[in-house]
Design an enzyme around this catalytic site. Structure first.
Site, PDB file in Angstrom:
ATOM      1  N   GLU A 146       0.645  -1.271  -0.110  1.00 29.25           N
ATOM      2  CA  GLU A 146      -0.195  -0.370  -0.209  1.00 29.25           C
ATOM      3  C   GLU A 146       0.827   1.368   0.035  1.00 29.25           C
ATOM      4  O   GLU A 146       2.168   1.178  -0.276  1.00 29.25           O
ATOM      5  CB  GLU A 146      -0.817   0.304   1.158  1.00 29.25           C
ATOM      6  CG  GLU A 146      -0.300   0.079   2.751  1.00 29.25           C
ATOM      7  CD  GLU A 146      -1.170   0.713   3.597  1.00 29.25           C
ATOM      8  OE1 GLU A 146      -1.375   1.861   2.861  1.00 29.25           O
ATOM      9  OE2 GLU A 146      -0.815   0.685   5.037  1.00 29.25           O
ATOM     10  N   LYS A 152      -2.422  -1.706  15.973  1.00 32.10           N
ATOM     11  CA  LYS A 152      -2.420  -0.463  17.041  1.00 32.10           C
ATOM     12  C   LYS A 152      -2.842  -0.153  17.906  1.00 32.10           C
ATOM     13  O   LYS A 152      -4.459  -0.448  18.443  1.00 32.10           O
ATOM     14  CB  LYS A 152      -1.821   0.978  16.431  1.00 32.10           C
ATOM     15  CG  LYS A 152      -0.983   0.698  15.859  1.00 32.10           C
ATOM     16  CD  LYS A 152      -0.023   2.231  16.009  1.00 32.10           C
ATOM     17  CE  LYS A 152       1.628   2.447  14.589  1.00 32.10           C
ATOM     18  NZ  LYS A 152       1.186   1.912  13.187  1.00 32.10           N
TER      19      LYS A 152
END
Ligand code: PSU
Ligand code: MN
Length: 310
Positions: free
Chosen positions: A25, A160
């Site tokens: 990406e 995260k």
């Protein structure tokens, strides 16, 4: 007329010959890391993919063309332009293409490009997910919905803890997305190997992961598969130290009223500053680690497809 999407000749050639391709990406380049480390990392990632016997396909929108297989020059451009490039998730794609401008694709945007091109495997750092308090704010990344409909195996280092990891896993379950721990029973939390949550299945080899993904395609089950790969021990961060800085970043975001698509880039930048670059080094190393695993899966999958075609 501009083509709305294109494959680089190298990627097109690899795909038509059944060679393993790994997609990458570009929001991680423009919005996830500072310049020049972002460009260095993206170019090193491409090198690692080649060293591991696969063809890299970095995805971005360049001048309105969804480009599957960016050149080094295009990667440099995205890295230099940084957050001034539009962050392109699924909903942004048609507008950026129609306006013939540049855009950096998120996990969702890149997965969609994989579908157009016929790429099975995609490596990144972390995926978007359900943000904390998303039961009230509804801030749930479009990445999760993309996993429901788009068939790609995505390798990441977990989510995260800027996110609500438990809720993120619930969303994935609802969407029918298997979460596979590579050599681990624990859901990793990006900077650390454990989050306190468990994965759905543990598989210990790239071959077994490829077999599971191949079985999914044989069953005609649409949707992605999430492979979580813990950060190597030598690069993992102290849990209390990183948690403390994530809390500080979250409270800064709340004070400044950051919302919508700015939230994730703001938090990533803030955490990098608060940790004086230590989190950036961890981030870079975990991406390299994910890329190596993704290459193993892509090679095994291409072998399985060849065996299946016999
Ligand atoms: N998490 C990271 N690094 C990143 C991102 C997420 O640790 O660079 C990027 C990815 O491109 C992901 C996107 O797809 O942020 C999610 O953004 P949002 O939460 O706005 O959907
Ligand atoms: Mn969001």
């Amino acid at each position: 007329m501009n083509r709305v999407y294109k494959l680089s000749p190298e990627v097109a050639d690899a795909l038509s010959n059944g060679l393993p391709v790994v997609a990458l990406e570009s929001t991680i380049i423009s919005h996830g890391m500072p310049y020049p480390q972002n460009v260095q990392t993206a170019l090193t990632v491409e090198r690692i993919v080649r060293e591991n016997g696969c063809v890299p396909a970095t995805v971005a929108v360049i001048g309105g063309t969804l480009t599957i297989g960016c050149s080094d020059k295009e990667i440099e451009l995205l890295g230099k332009k940084g957050t001034s490039v539009i962050k392109v998730s699924r909903r942004d794609l048609p507008i950026v293409v129609a306006k013939q401008t540049d855009g950096a694709t998120t996990v969702a945007g890149t997965m969609y490009a994989c579908k157009l091109a016929g790429i099975d495997v995609f490596a990144t750092g972390g995926i978007g997910g359900a943000h904390r308090h998303s039961d009230k704010t509804m801030d749930i990344s479009a990445d999760l919905d993309e996993f429901q409909q788009t068939s790609v195996a995505v390798v990441c280092a977990g989510a995260k803890s800027i996110l609500d990891i438990g809720l993120t896993l619930e969303c994935l379950e609802t969407r029918g997305v298997p979460v596979i721990g590579y050599k681990t029973d624990d859901m990793p939390a990006f900077y650390t190997q454990k989050s306190g949550f468990k994965v759905d299945y543990r598989l210990d080899t790239a071959r077994e992961i490829a077999q599971a993904y191949y079985a999914k395609t044989q069953l005609n089950l649409q949707g992605g598969m999430l492979i979580v790969n813990p950060i190597p021990d030598e690069y993992s961060m102290d849990y209390d130290y990183i948690s403390h800085n994530i809390e500080r970043a979250l409270s800064d975001a709340a004070d400044l009223g950051i919302s919508g698509k700015q939230t994730t880039p703001f938090l990533l930048d803030r955490i990098q500053r608060l940790t004086e670059g230590k989190s950036l080094e961890a981030n870079i190393q975990l991406v390299y680690n994910n890329v190596r695993l993704a290459c193993g899966i892509a090679r095994e999958l291409s072998a399985l497809r060849k065996e299946g075609a016999k």
